[in-house]
Scaffold this motif. Structure first.
Motif, PDB file in Angstrom:
ATOM      1  N   LYS A  85      17.367 -33.371  22.617  1.00 24.31           N
ATOM      2  CA  LYS A  85      17.360 -34.787  22.998  1.00 24.31           C
ATOM      3  C   LYS A  85      15.950 -35.375  23.072  1.00 24.31           C
ATOM      4  CE  LYS A  85      21.840 -35.044  23.422  1.00 24.31           C
ATOM      5  NZ  LYS A  85      22.636 -35.791  22.434  1.00 24.31           N
ATOM      6  N   ASP A  86      15.011 -34.654  23.684  1.00 27.72           N
ATOM      7  CA  ASP A  86      13.653 -35.182  23.803  1.00 27.72           C
ATOM      8  C   ASP A  86      13.027 -35.388  22.434  1.00 27.72           C
ATOM      9  OD1 ASP A  86      13.800 -35.193  26.530  1.00 27.72           O
ATOM     10  OD2 ASP A  86      12.789 -33.260  26.803  1.00 27.72           O
ATOM     11  N   HIS A  87      13.314 -34.453  21.550  1.00 22.96           N
ATOM     12  CA  HIS A  87      12.757 -34.512  20.195  1.00 22.96           C
ATOM     13  C   HIS A  87      13.266 -35.739  19.444  1.00 22.96           C
ATOM     14  CE1 HIS A  87      10.896 -32.862  16.619  1.00 22.96           C
ATOM     15  NE2 HIS A  87      12.043 -32.901  15.970  1.00 22.96           N
ATOM     16  N   VAL A  88      14.578 -35.942  19.441  1.00 19.45           N
ATOM     17  CA  VAL A  88      15.145 -37.071  18.703  1.00 19.45           C
ATOM     18  C   VAL A  88      14.736 -38.401  19.336  1.00 19.45           C
ATOM     19  CG1 VAL A  88      17.375 -37.182  19.929  1.00 19.45           C
ATOM     20  CG2 VAL A  88      17.225 -37.948  17.563  1.00 19.45           C
ATOM     21  N   LYS A  89      14.619 -38.417  20.660  1.00 14.16           N
ATOM     22  CA  LYS A  89      14.199 -39.641  21.329  1.00 14.16           C
ATOM     23  C   LYS A  89      12.779 -40.021  20.924  1.00 14.16           C
ATOM     24  CE  LYS A  89      13.604 -41.619  25.962  1.00 14.16           C
ATOM     25  NZ  LYS A  89      13.650 -41.346  27.421  1.00 14.16           N
ATOM     26  N   GLY A  90      11.922 -39.027  20.791  1.00 19.74           N
ATOM     27  CA  GLY A  90      10.542 -39.294  20.417  1.00 19.74           C
ATOM     28  C   GLY A  90      10.395 -39.836  19.007  1.00 19.74           C
ATOM     29  N   PHE A  91      11.291 -39.431  18.105  1.00 21.94           N
ATOM     30  CA  PHE A  91      11.177 -39.851  16.706  1.00 21.94           C
ATOM     31  C   PHE A  91      12.089 -41.010  16.326  1.00 21.94           C
ATOM     32  CE2 PHE A  91       9.016 -35.807  16.067  1.00 21.94           C
ATOM     33  CZ  PHE A  91       8.022 -36.199  15.182  1.00 21.94           C
ATOM     34  N   ALA A  92      13.018 -41.369  17.193  1.00 21.41           N
ATOM     35  CA  ALA A  92      14.024 -42.380  16.858  1.00 21.41           C
ATOM     36  C   ALA A  92      13.458 -43.665  16.250  1.00 21.41           C
ATOM     37  CB  ALA A  92      14.872 -42.699  18.088  1.00 21.41           C
ATOM     38  N   PRO A  93      12.365 -44.238  16.786  1.00 26.07           N
ATOM     39  CA  PRO A  93      11.875 -45.510  16.223  1.00 26.07           C
ATOM     40  C   PRO A  93      11.327 -45.390  14.802  1.00 26.07           C
ATOM     41  CG  PRO A  93      10.975 -45.104  18.431  1.00 26.07           C
ATOM     42  CD  PRO A  93      11.591 -43.834  17.968  1.00 26.07           C
ATOM     43  N   GLU A  94      11.005 -44.153  14.364  1.00 24.42           N
ATOM     44  CA  GLU A  94      10.351 -43.975  13.062  1.00 24.42           C
ATOM     45  C   GLU A  94      11.273 -43.382  12.007  1.00 24.42           C
ATOM     46  OE1 GLU A  94       7.086 -41.440  13.987  1.00 24.42           O
ATOM     47  OE2 GLU A  94       5.902 -43.017  14.915  1.00 24.42           O
ATOM     48  N   VAL A  95      12.534 -43.125  12.357  1.00 26.15           N
ATOM     49  CA  VAL A  95      13.415 -42.419  11.439  1.00 26.15           C
ATOM     50  C   VAL A  95      14.009 -43.361  10.385  1.00 26.15           C
ATOM     51  CG1 VAL A  95      15.641 -41.212  11.271  1.00 26.15           C
ATOM     52  CG2 VAL A  95      13.998 -40.556  13.032  1.00 26.15           C
ATOM     53  N   ALA A  96      14.014 -42.897   9.129  1.00 26.83           N
ATOM     54  CA  ALA A  96      14.730 -43.580   8.044  1.00 26.83           C
ATOM     55  C   ALA A  96      16.057 -42.848   7.838  1.00 26.83           C
ATOM     56  CB  ALA A  96      13.903 -43.557   6.764  1.00 26.83           C
ATOM     57  N   TRP A  97      17.142 -43.625   7.684  1.00 27.68           N
ATOM     58  CA  TRP A  97      18.482 -43.029   7.608  1.00 27.68           C
ATOM     59  C   TRP A  97      19.127 -43.257   6.250  1.00 27.68           C
ATOM     60  CZ3 TRP A  97      20.003 -39.845  11.331  1.00 27.68           C
ATOM     61  CH2 TRP A  97      19.450 -39.976  12.605  1.00 27.68           C
ATOM     62  N   VAL A  98      19.828 -42.226   5.777  1.00 29.59           N
ATOM     63  CA  VAL A  98      20.692 -42.357   4.606  1.00 29.59           C
ATOM     64  C   VAL A  98      22.115 -42.523   5.129  1.00 29.59           C
ATOM     65  CG1 VAL A  98      21.579 -41.251   2.522  1.00 29.59           C
ATOM     66  CG2 VAL A  98      19.194 -40.915   3.184  1.00 29.59           C
ATOM     67  N   VAL A 112      16.050 -38.855   6.921  1.00 29.98           N
ATOM     68  CA  VAL A 112      15.050 -38.413   5.950  1.00 29.98           C
ATOM     69  C   VAL A 112      13.921 -37.763   6.749  1.00 29.98           C
ATOM     70  CG1 VAL A 112      13.517 -39.056   4.064  1.00 29.98           C
ATOM     71  CG2 VAL A 112      15.638 -40.326   4.427  1.00 29.98           C
ATOM     72  N   ARG A 113      13.681 -36.501   6.468  1.00 27.85           N
ATOM     73  CA  ARG A 113      12.794 -35.640   7.255  1.00 27.85           C
ATOM     74  C   ARG A 113      11.530 -36.329   7.785  1.00 27.85           C
ATOM     75  NH1 ARG A 113      11.433 -31.238   3.341  1.00 27.85           N
ATOM     76  NH2 ARG A 113      10.397 -32.944   2.289  1.00 27.85           N
ATOM     77  N   PRO A 114      11.416 -36.516   9.134  1.00 23.36           N
ATOM     78  CA  PRO A 114      10.147 -36.958   9.716  1.00 23.36           C
ATOM     79  C   PRO A 114       9.298 -35.761  10.141  1.00 23.36           C
ATOM     80  CG  PRO A 114      11.861 -37.123  11.363  1.00 23.36           C
ATOM     81  CD  PRO A 114      12.506 -36.538  10.136  1.00 23.36           C
ATOM     82  N   VAL A 144       6.924 -36.173   4.162  1.00 21.95           N
ATOM     83  CA  VAL A 144       7.811 -36.614   5.240  1.00 21.95           C
ATOM     84  C   VAL A 144       7.794 -38.141   5.284  1.00 21.95           C
ATOM     85  CG1 VAL A 144       7.609 -34.551   6.659  1.00 21.95           C
ATOM     86  CG2 VAL A 144       5.960 -36.390   6.948  1.00 21.95           C
ATOM     87  N   VAL A 145       8.781 -38.696   5.971  1.00 24.41           N
ATOM     88  CA  VAL A 145       8.910 -40.152   6.065  1.00 24.41           C
ATOM     89  C   VAL A 145       8.959 -40.564   7.530  1.00 24.41           C
ATOM     90  CG1 VAL A 145      10.416 -42.132   5.626  1.00 24.41           C
ATOM     91  CG2 VAL A 145      10.085 -40.395   3.852  1.00 24.41           C
ATOM     92  N   SER A 157       0.931 -44.038   6.673  1.00 29.90           N
ATOM     93  CA  SER A 157       1.831 -44.533   5.629  1.00 29.90           C
ATOM     94  C   SER A 157       3.254 -44.078   5.929  1.00 29.90           C
ATOM     95  CB  SER A 157       1.387 -44.034   4.249  1.00 29.90           C
ATOM     96  OG  SER A 157       1.242 -42.634   4.236  1.00 29.90           O
ATOM     97  N   ARG A 158       4.216 -44.706   5.290  1.00 24.00           N
ATOM     98  CA  ARG A 158       5.618 -44.400   5.595  1.00 24.00           C
ATOM     99  C   ARG A 158       6.062 -43.079   4.983  1.00 24.00           C
ATOM    100  NH1 ARG A 158       8.277 -50.515   5.326  1.00 24.00           N
ATOM    101  NH2 ARG A 158       7.459 -51.135   7.381  1.00 24.00           N
ATOM    102  N   GLU A 159       5.487 -42.736   3.865  1.00 25.13           N
ATOM    103  CA  GLU A 159       5.683 -41.393   3.312  1.00 25.13           C
ATOM    104  C   GLU A 159       4.309 -40.779   3.130  1.00 25.13           C
ATOM    105  OE1 GLU A 159       7.691 -38.985  -0.470  1.00 25.13           O
ATOM    106  OE2 GLU A 159       7.281 -41.130  -0.643  1.00 25.13           O
ATOM    107  N   PHE A 160       4.151 -39.527   3.565  1.00 25.67           N
ATOM    108  CA  PHE A 160       2.864 -38.871   3.385  1.00 25.67           C
ATOM    109  C   PHE A 160       3.072 -37.375   3.146  1.00 25.67           C
ATOM    110  CE2 PHE A 160       3.714 -39.370   7.935  1.00 25.67           C
ATOM    111  CZ  PHE A 160       3.570 -38.085   8.432  1.00 25.67           C
ATOM    112  N   LEU A 161       2.048 -36.758   2.603  1.00 28.68           N
ATOM    113  CA  LEU A 161       2.074 -35.323   2.342  1.00 28.68           C
ATOM    114  C   LEU A 161       1.464 -34.593   3.532  1.00 28.68           C
ATOM    115  CD1 LEU A 161       0.783 -35.328  -1.356  1.00 28.68           C
ATOM    116  CD2 LEU A 161       3.147 -35.390  -0.546  1.00 28.68           C
ATOM    117  N   TRP A 162       2.003 -33.422   3.811  1.00 28.76           N
ATOM    118  CA  TRP A 162       1.431 -32.592   4.861  1.00 28.76           C
ATOM    119  C   TRP A 162       1.861 -31.162   4.695  1.00 28.76           C
ATOM    120  CZ3 TRP A 162       3.730 -33.484  10.457  1.00 28.76           C
ATOM    121  CH2 TRP A 162       5.082 -33.125  10.489  1.00 28.76           C
TER     122      TRP A 162
END
Length: 479
Positions: A85-98, A112-114, A144-145, A157-162
């Protein structure tokens, strides 16, 4: 020379507008091109070659410390993401969904993998049964996105390499040691290969990675005094293992939960190199990551023997370094400007008079210093010059960081320092209370960067509340 002057004038001075200077360089040096998708960029061959060198060096360091490369899927089912739950809450505003596959609406949307913690956890749950299966030391090189609102090439950027390392261990101590070890790998890489000094430390609890027990970071200071988080390493404890039901049979034949870490750096490092070392003539690349380490430029190349000698020298250097011979019909002045813009660490000029004297001219990019050297010693002296470039860039960046690191005892002193001296690292004492951390940010505009591993006693009072202090804390405005 008119072409040369025109080329340089196309870069906005960093003193005039640092943000525009940065954008001019990433475009003019042909690092990126914008696309029709806001926040997504084309990394052009020269920019990607820099990333390939970063990747090559780091990948070697990872493998030398026992890590193996894997590749996880791009998509994460929402049901899987929701397990922590903590993990998804932290990323929720930045997630792109299919939400659709073709014309059909998906019952379980796909993220789409953040970042890939949940995917690794699912995998670990399938493959780990015994203490003999531990540790697992994995890394992957992927894109990642994250749906950023404000974007800037390389920096955000919205998509970047790492790369993202993910490891799992039998004990908490092993996992903590891994977290710290990989942060040190990053710090050594930044200082040695990127010629960029960093501060190592732990993030405050309010700024740690979603789902982590502790986040460690390396912080660098850019030419304009703003901070940049250059890499992070996270200790997860056994929280993810419990959420995903990952257990193993210990040597005592008891079911135990393992302990996890993750760590990563991104193409943001290219932006860091630009802002730490660049100048009003363009990039200044450290030799380790420069796509071209040495450029050989013929002078009066139409004259007999000049091109032949340049090819001979380039071939000799090419056995040890990344070398380009520019035998195009552009003027020498245009070439000088072009390769300064691209940050080539070392330029070698060879003309008829040089050949007659058995010499060549070497010009180092970081200080534009010229030296006349013997052609018989060109390979050995080129190595010395490249080391001088790396050392010169590092020392200049270190001097900038030291000159822009200020000790402050209270918030009024922070405000006064920022008003009089501009951005930089603000070093203070802190009681450890998140309310004080928030108040400093609200009233001064600087945010916490890290609690440095190297602590010092600036005073015995918190910069905000005046109560007994627990930590030295770095603050700053950041990219």
């Amino acid at each position: 020379m008119a072409d040369n002057k025109k080329m340089v004038e196309e870069i906005t001075s960093m003193e005039e507008d640092f943000a525009k200077w940065y954008t001019d360089i990433v475009k003019k040096a042909e690092l990126i091109e914008y696309t029709s998708v806001k926040g997504c960029m084309v990394i052009r061959p020269y920019g990607y070659a820099i990333w390939e060198n970063i990747q090559r060096i780091l990948d070697g360091k990872f493998k030398a410390t026992g890590h193996e490369n894997v590749c996880m899927p791009m998509f994460i089912p929402e049901s899987l993401l929701q397990k922590e739950k903590d993990h998804v809450k932290g990323f929720a505003p930045e997630v792109a969904w299919v939400t659709h596959g073709g014309d059909e609406k998906l019952e379980d949307r796909l993220c789409v993998r953040p970042t890939s913690e949940t995917l690794f956890c699912e995998h670990y749950a399938n493959i780990i049964q015994s203490y003999r299966d531990l540790p697992k030391l994995y890394n992957q090189w992927v894109s990642v996105v994250r749906w950023e609102k404000t974007t800037r090439p390389f920096l955000r950027s919205r998509e970047f390499l790492w790369q993202e390392g993910h490891t799992i261990h039998a004990t908490a101590q092993e996992a903590i040691e891994e977290t710290e070890r990989m942060l040190n790998v990053y710090a050594d890489f930044c200082e040695e290969s990127l010629a960029m000094p960093v501060v190592k430390g732990r993030k405050t609890d309010s700024d740690k990675f979603a789902g982590a027990e502790a986040t460690y970071a390396i912080e660098a200071l850019m030419h304009d005094g703003k901070a940049l988080q250059a890499g992070t390493s996270h200790y997860f404890g056994d929280g993810f293992a419990r959420a995903f039901g990952i257990q193993y049979n210990s040597k005592e034949n008891k079911l135990e939960y393992p302990f996890q870490t993750s760590w990563g750096v991104t193409t943001r490092l290219i932006g860091a190199v630009i802002m730490a070392h660049g100048d009003n003539n363009g990039l200044a690349l450290p030799p380790d990551i420069a796509p071209i380490q040495i450029v050989v430029i013929p002078i009066a190349q139409h004259k007999e023997g000049v091109l032949e000698k340049c090819r001979e020298v380039a071939e000799k250097l090419g056995s040890k370094y990344r070398v380009k011979l520019d035998d195009s019909d552009n003027s020498a002045g245009w070439k000088f400007s072009e390769y300064e813009m691209k940050g080539i660490p070392l330029r070698i000029e060879i003309g008829p008079k040089d050949i007659e004297a058995g010499n060549c001219v070497m010009v180092t990019r970081h200080n534009r210093e010229k030296s006349v050297v013997s052609l018989d010693e060109v390979v050995e002296l080129a190595g010395e010059k490249l080391k001088a470039v790396r050392d010169g860039l590092y020392n200049k960046a270190l001097e900038n960081m030291e000159n822009r690191t200020y000790k402050c005892l209270d918030m009024e002193e922070i405000k006064k320092t920022l008003a009089e001296k501009g951005d930089g690292f603000i070093k203070t004492m802190w009681c450890g209370d998140e309310a004080c951390e928030d108040k400093v940010k609200e009233e001064t505009g600087v945010a916490s960067r890290c609690i440095p591993f190297e602590q010092e006693q600036i005073s015995d009072k918190c910069v905000c509340c005046g109560k007994p202090a627990k930590y030295t804390l770095y603050w700053g405005r950041a990219y």
